[in-house]
Design an enzyme around this catalytic site. Structure first.
Site, short mmCIF file in Angstrom:
data_model
loop_
_atom_site.label_atom_id
_atom_site.label_comp_id
_atom_site.label_asym_id
_atom_site.label_seq_id
_atom_site.Cartn_x
_atom_site.Cartn_y
_atom_site.Cartn_z
N GLU A 1 49.23 46.46 36.75
CA GLU A 1 50.63 46.34 36.34
C GLU A 1 51.43 47.62 36.59
O GLU A 1 52.22 48.06 35.76
CB GLU A 1 50.72 45.94 34.86
CG GLU A 1 50.12 44.57 34.59
CD GLU A 1 50.27 44.14 33.15
OE1 GLU A 1 51.19 44.62 32.49
OE2 GLU A 1 49.46 43.33 32.69
N TRP B 1 44.36 39.19 44.44
CA TRP B 1 43.97 39.87 43.20
C TRP B 1 44.65 39.26 41.97
O TRP B 1 45.12 39.97 41.08
CB TRP B 1 44.27 41.37 43.26
CG TRP B 1 43.65 42.04 44.44
CD1 TRP B 1 42.50 41.71 45.08
CD2 TRP B 1 44.20 43.14 45.18
NE1 TRP B 1 42.26 42.55 46.14
CE2 TRP B 1 43.30 43.44 46.22
CE3 TRP B 1 45.34 43.92 45.04
CZ2 TRP B 1 43.51 44.47 47.13
CZ3 TRP B 1 45.56 44.95 45.94
CH2 TRP B 1 44.66 45.22 46.96
N SER C 1 50.50 42.68 51.77
CA SER C 1 51.43 43.70 52.27
C SER C 1 52.30 44.31 51.18
O SER C 1 53.13 45.16 51.44
CB SER C 1 52.35 43.10 53.35
OG SER C 1 53.13 42.05 52.78
#
Length: 625
Positions: free
Chosen positions: A441, A229, A200
């Site tokens: 990132e 991930w 989420s």
């Protein structure tokens, strides 16, 4: 003489003060405010100051402390130390690591990782007393570049481990935590992972759902939740984990805030899912990680309770230069393969390099690489010099490098023709590997908004301070701002600090900075707090900021080379071409940011809303009309 814009500004500023008082002030500034009036004037809280070039760019200011001269500063010992690391690394990459095999098998063998660890590559910036290599950020960037040129999958394993995986221990860990964990992590005896993303919460890190609650005896935090991930997630031994903790407020209420923890798999309750099937970087492991009633000693808290978001952002900012460094290496690999191809391939009776379009494409690839490399080592060198405020420069480096690397690889494939599409060529693997770096990132779209909004907020605070000072009849502020608007690039004309042969290009960039500051000023005055929702304008402002910072990095680096060598005609041509191209892009983005009509944005929104409302494309097919 004041131009029309500055006359309007003066009128606008003066309208905030009683007209007679303003006229009296302009006639005699020194006698404009009586002592009694000055004593009653409210104190105005000063807006923040910084030497960050990009931050100040949003005020139309050219603050050059961190960009001129080019900050690269490796002494002989550092250069020798770097070569001692690079030589065996390059040999390992050429003879041991096989990127094709890693991609094919979707893993890098433990034996390969063990040999890589023996080179010191997994503890590059860890101090030697903690069994690290003791490199600085500039040296680390060069190492990441070399690895990125060979195998981006291996680069991700390395970066996920040290650039973010255990970076929190380096930045925020107590001496005890550093001594406990860093020796094993620096030597590759154990591996680390960074656990932030959840189903989420992607770019919105504050929305994570994992929970960390103190045990009744106050000795542990009990963590429950899951992360997705996670690079190195399937085999990591140590995790930097972010979870919500209940924080008691002074008013007696309790509110959840994110905190950061060092978690060991050995604590129990930590499990991993199967490796994810990915488009690229297949050699790196990516997996879900689950935390079920994991008991974490209170000593393993990083920073303070509720400061997890700050910890995460600092880790990401500090490690972000690793991505552009690896991308720079990948670009160099693609360019060299292309040069080899176009100088040998014959079509229509000519070598490919003889065609004008090929020359244009290869030149564009080289220019993009030069600009990216210039940013990488400016950023890393500033970090080595102790600069603290580099968050916007780091974000720009990540966006600029990942976008350019993707473009360069795509063009390399195009110039190889059908051969470039084939697996044996190797470029298709690099393209697949590169795609994630525009998401990693901080997705580039989000990073652009981050740059624009952070810079606009900084400029807005100064504008707000100015308004308060004017309201309190602080005439020094009035005339200071008027001067800034007449000569927006306060600090220096960039042309004056460059090598003489680049002077005019620097002056042109200074003018672009002035235009940038004027554009931000107009947008803030027009939209005020509503600027946060003006993404059309913000993206274009960010793109202009990216190009301006890149131009400054390129000119600073080229001037550095010219001052050292006295003559670098090839490098100077690259710099001149980039500045011409980037300046034109920046000016166009600024024009669009200011001149876009609400009807244009409304039309975009209406088309999208129609489609989203029907959850499908709704235009008629020409065959069915």
């Amino acid at each position: 003489m004041l131009n029309t814009y500055n006359k309007s500004l003066l009128q606008s500023l003066c309208s905030r003060i009683k007209s007679k008082q303003c006229q009296r002030s302009l006639a005699s500034p020194a006698a404009s405010v009586s002592p009694r009036k000055a004593e009653k004037s409210p104190e105005v809280k000063r807006a923040p100051e910084t030497l960050s070039f990009v931050m100040n760019l949003f005020r139309g200011r050219a603050i050059l402390d961190q960009v001129f001269p080019y900050p690269l500063n490796l002494n002989d010992d550092r250069r020798e130390m770097l070569q001692m690391v690079l030589s065996p690394t390059e040999k390992f990459l050429a003879e041991v690591n096989n990127p094709f095999e890693n991609d094919e098998k979707s893993e890098i063998s433990k034996d390969v990782l063990k040999q890589f660890a023996e080179l010191g590559a997994f503890g590059a910036v860890v101090p030697e007393e903690l069994e690290g290599a003791g490199l600085n950020n500039t040296q680390m960037a060069r190492l990441a570049e070399v690895v990125g040129a060979n195998d981006l999958g291996l680069g991700v394993v390395m970066g996920a481990h040290q650039s973010i995986g255990y970076k929190g221990i380096l930045l925020f860990g107590s001496d005890e935590l550093k001594r406990k964990y860093l020796p094993d992590l620096a030597t590759g005896r154990k591996f680390a992972a960074f656990c932030l993303t959840e189903p989420s919460s992607g770019s919105d890190a504050n929305s994570i759902q994992s929970q960390a609650v103190k045990s009744p005896d106050g000795k542990h935090y009990i963590i429950n939740g899951s992360k997705i991930w996670i690079s190195n997630g399937g085999f990591a031994d140590v995790f930097t984990v972010f979870a919500q903790t209940p924080i008691k407020k002074p008013d007696g209420t309790t509110r959840n805030q994110v905190s950061a923890f060092v978690v060991e798999r050995a604590f129990g309750g930590v499990t991993s899912g199967p490796p994810e099937k990915k488009m690229g970087i297949k050699g790196s492991n990516t997996a879900e990680v689950y935390f079920e009633d994991v008991k974490v000693p209170v000593e393993n808290l990083l920073g303070q309770e509720g400061e997890g978001f700050k910890v995460a952002m600092n880790i990401l900012n500090n490690g972000r230069f690793g991505i552009p460094a690896a991308c720079t290496g990948a670009m160099k690999y693609c360019i060299q393969k292309t040069i080899d191809h176009v100088t040998t391939r014959v079509q229509f009776g000519k070598k490919l390099y003889e065609f004008g379009n090929v020359q244009e494409k290869v030149t564009d690839m080289i220019v993009r690489h030069y600009a990216t490399e210039s940013i990488v080592y400016m950023l890393a060198s500033n970090m080595d010099a102790g600069v603290q405020d580099y968050q916007l420069e780091a974000a720009i480096g990540k966006v600029f490098a990942s976008d350019n690397a993707w473009h360069v690889c795509d063009e390399a494939i195009q110039l190889h023709g059908g051969m470039g599409f084939m697996k044996e060529c190797g470029l298709e693997r690099v393209l697949r590997d590169l795609r994630i770096f525009r998401i990693f990132e901080g997705a580039n779209d989000v990073m652009r908004l981050f740059v624009a909004l952070t810079g606009a907020q900084f400029a807005g605070k100064h504008l707000q301070q100015l308004q308060k000072e004017i309201q309190s009849v602080n005439l020094s502020a009035l005339f200071g701002e008027l001067k800034r608007q007449v000569i927006p690039a306060v600090g220096a004309d960039i042309g004056q600090v460059l090598h003489p042969s680049l002077k005019q290009h620097g002056t042109d960039v200074t003018k672009t900075i002035a235009a940038f500051g004027s554009t931000v000023d107009k947008l803030l005055k027009k939209h005020r707090k509503g600027i946060i929702d003006r993404q059309y304008e913000l993206i274009r402002v960010a793109n202009a900021a990216i190009d301006i910072y890149a131009m400054v990095a390129v000119l600073s680096r080229c001037s550095y080379t010219l001052n050292k060598s006295g003559n670098a005609p090839h490098e100077q041509k690259i710099a001149e071409l980039f500045v011409k191209q980037a300046s034109a892009r920046a000016q166009e983005n600024l024009r669009q940011a200011v001149n876009v009509g609400d009807d244009h944005i409304a039309l975009i929104s209406k088309i999208a809303t129609d489609v989203f409302g029907h959850k499908a494309m709704i235009q008629q097919h020409p065959v069915d009309v």
